[in-house]
Design an enzyme around this catalytic site. Structure first.
Site: not given
Length: 333
Positions: A191, A248
């Site tokens: 991620k 994120t």
């Protein structure tokens, strides 16, 4: 009272020390710099990474790793991924035989393509049942302000995961347990790379369609790699997968998103590094994630594109055109 050592005084290590203290644990933070340790120990603040936040006065801090680790039931490791091996080599002799090592790190080691739990087990010479991984949508700044958040505590031994779950459960921080260590670690590591890609799109002024495409296809790449390495597909639909990815890729508090945004605006990697005070794990880990994928025959075009920008110097516009020009395929994981 559960005794915990937190090795690392960055924003996430300090925030996690606060969680443990709020949960009733006895917590000692280890840091390298004496002036920062003194500020935490004496003034109950971390002026460098969490300025303005009052830390629980029960947290102690030291520059002596032996003092931090003495009698610790849990040793929580919160250092940059690429420094873990060297740091842990010095700390391993100080660990008690039954200390559980907890990884807060989200990266893949350069050169070996090993996950952090694998590095920990190798260097500390401990069984997998003594290694716990924490992964989820855990932006340190929000958690430090005690905003509600959840995470995944993963260990191959479910009882060990439950022990640490109890140690870090507070009114604002809810941990769930999982035995899929591989899936949780890959979700956390990849991620960061997808966050760089979404940041680049943001910096280029591209819209939500582009970013949603990168997030969704990034999750597909992560899932492909995870399944090849034996992870559970369901993990990637949960907190350690989609949850962490969304946080994120959508938050300006994300270091990787911010780093990518600067690249998309035309800054060089060197300029962006100089403007960034904290580690963006995806900058180095994108190479090791791609290495891991190639070793296992998994196609990860978004990760490859990020490596081309960050390490090969290709312009973001050129890389985007290359991604869009790939041959059309049926949508599948």
């Amino acid at each position: 009272m559960t005794r915990c050592a937190v090795m690392g005084t960055g924003s996430w290590g300090t925030a996690f020390a606060m969680i443990l203290a709020d949960a009733g644990c006895e917590v000692t933070l280890w840091g390298r710099r004496q002036e920062l340790v003194d500020a935490i120990d004496r003034d109950h603040v971390n002026p460098d990474y969490l300025p303005g936040l009052a830390l629980p006065p029960t947290i102690r801090a030291t520059t002596d790793p032996a003092a931090a680790l003495a009698g610790a039931e849990f040793a929580v490791l919160s250092v940059p991924s690429q420094t873990l091996r060297d740091n842990l080599a010095h700390w391993a002799p100080l660990l008690a035989p039954d200390t559980v090592l907890v990884s807060l790190m989200k990266g893949i080691e350069l050169g070996t393509a090993k996950r952090m739990s694998e590095v920990i087990a190798e260097v500390a010479e401990v069984a997998a049942e003594r290694v716990v991984v924490v992964s989820g949508p855990n932006l340190a700044g929000e958690i430090a302000n005690r905003q509600p958040a959840a995470t995944v505590v993963a260990c191959t031994d479910e009882e060990v995961a439950k022990r640490f779950q109890r140690a870090c459960h507070t009114s604002y921080f809810r941990p769930y347990t999982n035995t899929d260590v591989v899936g949780c670690e890959l979700g956390g590591a990849v991620k960061n790379v997808i966050g760089l890609a979404v940041g680049m799109a943001n910096g280029m002024g591209l819209g939500d369609n582009t970013k949603a495409t990168l997030i969704t296809r990034g999750l597909a790449e992560t899932t492909r790699l995870g399944l090849r390495l034996g992870a559970d597909a369901h993990t990637f639909a949960g907190l350690a997968g989609m949850g962490d990815l969304v946080a994120t890729c959508s938050s300006p508090l994300s270091r990787n998103n911010t780093f990518g945004t600067n690249l998309g605006r035309g800054m060089t990697v060197a300029e962006t590094v100089a403007a960034t005070s904290q580690t963006a794990e995806g900058v180095k880990s994108c190479e090791s994630v791609l290495d891991l994928a190639r070793r296992n025959g998994v196609d990860m075009p978004i990760v490859e594109a990020v490596v081309d920008v960050v390490h090969n110097g290709r312009p973001t516009q050129e890389v985007l055109k290359g991604l869009m020009a790939r041959s059309a395929k049926p949508e599948r994981r």
